[in-house]
Write an enzyme that holds these catalytic residues in place. Structure first.
Site, PDB file in Angstrom:
ATOM      1  N   ASP A   1      -3.192  -9.713  -1.866  1.00  0.00           N
ATOM      2  CA  ASP A   1      -1.879  -9.537  -1.235  1.00  0.00           C
ATOM      3  C   ASP A   1      -1.860 -10.202   0.144  1.00  0.00           C
ATOM      4  O   ASP A   1      -2.813 -10.079   0.910  1.00  0.00           O
ATOM      5  CB  ASP A   1      -1.589  -8.040  -1.004  1.00  0.00           C
ATOM      6  CG  ASP A   1      -1.392  -7.285  -2.298  1.00  0.00           C
ATOM      7  OD1 ASP A   1      -1.527  -7.898  -3.384  1.00  0.00           O
ATOM      8  OD2 ASP A   1      -1.107  -6.080  -2.227  1.00  0.00           O
TER       9      ASP A   1
ATOM     10  N   ASP B   1       3.072  -5.698 -12.215  1.00  0.00           N
ATOM     11  CA  ASP B   1       1.792  -5.547 -11.527  1.00  0.00           C
ATOM     12  C   ASP B   1       0.696  -5.143 -12.526  1.00  0.00           C
ATOM     13  O   ASP B   1       0.987  -4.849 -13.698  1.00  0.00           O
ATOM     14  CB  ASP B   1       1.947  -4.483 -10.414  1.00  0.00           C
ATOM     15  CG  ASP B   1       1.059  -4.774  -9.213  1.00  0.00           C
ATOM     16  OD1 ASP B   1       0.012  -5.421  -9.399  1.00  0.00           O
ATOM     17  OD2 ASP B   1       1.398  -4.342  -8.096  1.00  0.00           O
TER      18      ASP B   1
HETATM   19  C1  GLA Z   1      -0.059  -4.701  -5.500  1.00  0.00           C
HETATM   20  C2  GLA Z   1       0.662  -6.036  -5.499  1.00  0.00           C
HETATM   21  C3  GLA Z   1       1.574  -6.110  -4.300  1.00  0.00           C
HETATM   22  C4  GLA Z   1       2.573  -4.980  -4.335  1.00  0.00           C
HETATM   23  C5  GLA Z   1       1.848  -3.649  -4.403  1.00  0.00           C
HETATM   24  C6  GLA Z   1       2.791  -2.508  -4.639  1.00  0.00           C
HETATM   25  O1  GLA Z   1      -0.941  -4.580  -4.427  1.00  0.00           O
HETATM   26  O2  GLA Z   1      -0.260  -7.091  -5.494  1.00  0.00           O
HETATM   27  O3  GLA Z   1       2.240  -7.357  -4.272  1.00  0.00           O
HETATM   28  O4  GLA Z   1       3.431  -5.137  -5.428  1.00  0.00           O
HETATM   29  O5  GLA Z   1       0.881  -3.635  -5.458  1.00  0.00           O
HETATM   30  O6  GLA Z   1       2.150  -1.267  -4.759  1.00  0.00           O
END
Ligand code: GLA
Length: 430
Positions: A219, A159
């Site tokens: 997301d 990430d």
């Molecule tokens: C980000 C990523 C998600 C997930 C969260 C976890 O938002 O884009 O896919 O992994 O972090 O905290």
């Protein structure tokens, strides 16, 4: 030839813009399960032992994947997302799993997952902290890569939170090298472009050389508006991102949320069809222990999975839009084509769409064989460029078809061999 059809021919001749990360992995879009959208950062194992982020969750998911046909359908990676580690590194500076929730540790979990013939994915962050505030890997890339390799991990989702955006690229590249230096093939899932877009247009040549797939956009949530926003973003940026996709490296529009709470069945079909057309990783985030039979059947639909996993590895494009319909087309091996027609009108009932209006229908000249996969499987037989096939598409649903051109050679052989029985093996595919 129309402009769109011409574009499709050019696309199908083009190879991806750059060399893929050379680790021999993700030659087809990755398939598996990832905890985030469904289970988030639920660490409360005292009151919610069934759904908290713990070794039990992944073991149970792996058990179901083997027993319920998921593994056989191609779903292979069982992936941990954020919130797995302890807030402290160990005395040697290594990441360690939360001891209460992962009493056996990650190595033992990996052994278990491997004993089921599956693979284990883990999560870390290029910056100081993960998005949920657990220790980040900045300053520890080699150490963390080696730790993951020592644990026999097979995939790393890396990430991009808590990182100086100007240094994102350098960070992602350094972790890629560190993973490579371990000698263990570890599939590398990045979020580099997602965090870079607000700053500048990402360099997809470099990204493809560094990562096996990469998130570009927000997301996914368990809602149709979220799925739609991902499709809209993808179509708006397709000229930039689609050429970067191919065997070894894929655009990642985030998890499949099919089998959860927010999508109607038509919307679930749309996500499945369009994720296949986009040659996206198929990482489900749902509860496989408790999933409705229709969602399961959809996620395990072999014909849709075949479109996703087609050996040519081309991501599809949105090729037409109008009258609240969108046409998305993906070139397939053997000159075939997958066509998805999405009904974006969220009112009224089913609407008819003349599939002959899809730009790619041109490949139907002089003749083609048509199979409808969604909403129902139907062999539509031999058609011509002039055929008028109306497919019925529900509001926010998708019709999915494959079109196989038939060469004139086929018809010649067909005639020559016609002796009362149809000689099927002479069927020539262009
Ligand atoms: C980000 C990523 C998600 C997930 C969260 C976890 O938002 O884009 O896919 O992994 O972090 O905290």
């Amino acid at each position: 030839m129309s402009r769109a059809a011409c574009l499709l021919v050019i696309i199908s001749l083009m190879s991806p813009a750059a060399e893929a990360l050379d680790n021999g992995l993700a030659l087809k879009p990755t398939m598996g399960w990832l905890h985030w959208e469904r289970f988030m950062c639920n660490i409360d194992c005292d009151t919610d032992p069934n759904n908290c982020i713990s070794e039990r969750l992944y073991m149970q998911m792996a058990d179901v994947m083997v027993k319920e046909g998921w593994k056989e359908a191609g779903y292979e990676y069982v992936c941990i997302d954020d919130c797995w580690p302890s807030h402290q590194r160990d005395a040697q500076g290594r990441l360690q799993a939360d001891p209460k929730r992962f009493p056996g540790g990650i190595k033992k979990l990996a052994d278990y997952i491997h004993s089921k013939g599956l693979k284990l994915g883990i999560y870390a962050d290029v910056g100081d902290k993960t998005c949920a505030g657990y220790p980040g890997s900045l300053g520890y890339y080699e150490k963390d890569a080696q730790t993951f390799a020592d644990w026999d991990v097979d995939l790393l989702k890396f990430d991009g939170c808590f990182m100086n955006r100007a240094l994102l690229g350098e960070g992602y590249i350094n972790m890629s090298k560190a993973l490579n230096n371990t000698g263990r093939p570890i599939l590398y899932s990045c979020e580099w472009p997602l965090y870079e877009w607000p700053l500048k247009q990402p360099n997809y040549t470099a990204i493809r050389e560094t990562c096996n797939h990469w998130r570009n956009f927000d997301d996914v949530f368990d809602s149709w508006s979220s799925v739609k926003s991902i499709l809209d973003w993808t179509a708006a940026h397709q000229d930039i991102i689609v050429p970067a996709a191919g065997p070894g490296g894929w655009n990642d529009p985030d998890m499949l949320v099919i089998g959860n709470f927010g999508l109607s069945h038509d919307q679930q079909e749309s996500q499945m069809a369009l994720w296949a057309i986009m040659a996206s990783p198929l990482l489900m985030s749902n509860d496989l222990r408790d999933i409705c039979p229709r969602s399961k059947e959809l996620l395990q639909n072999k014909r849709i999975i075949d479109i996703s996993q087609d050996s040519m590895g081309k991501q599809g494009y949105r090729t037409a839009k109008g009258n609240d319909f969108e046409v998305w087309e993906k070139p397939l091996s053997k000159n075939r084509l997958a066509i998805a027609v999405l009904n974006k009108l969220e009112t009224g009932g089913p609407r008819g769409f003349n599939i002959g209006a899809a730009p790619g229908w041109k490949i139907c000249g002089p003749q083609c064989n048509v199979t409808q996969i969604l909403p129902q499987y139907k062999e539509m037989g031999v058609q011509t460029q002039q055929s008028k096939i109306i497919v019925s598409v529900n509001p926010s649903g998708t019709a999915l078809l494959t079109v196989t051109p038939i060469s004139s050679d086929f018809r010649r052989l067909h005639k020559l061999n016609w002796q009362g029985t149809f000689v099927r093996r002479k069927h020539t595919i262009l």
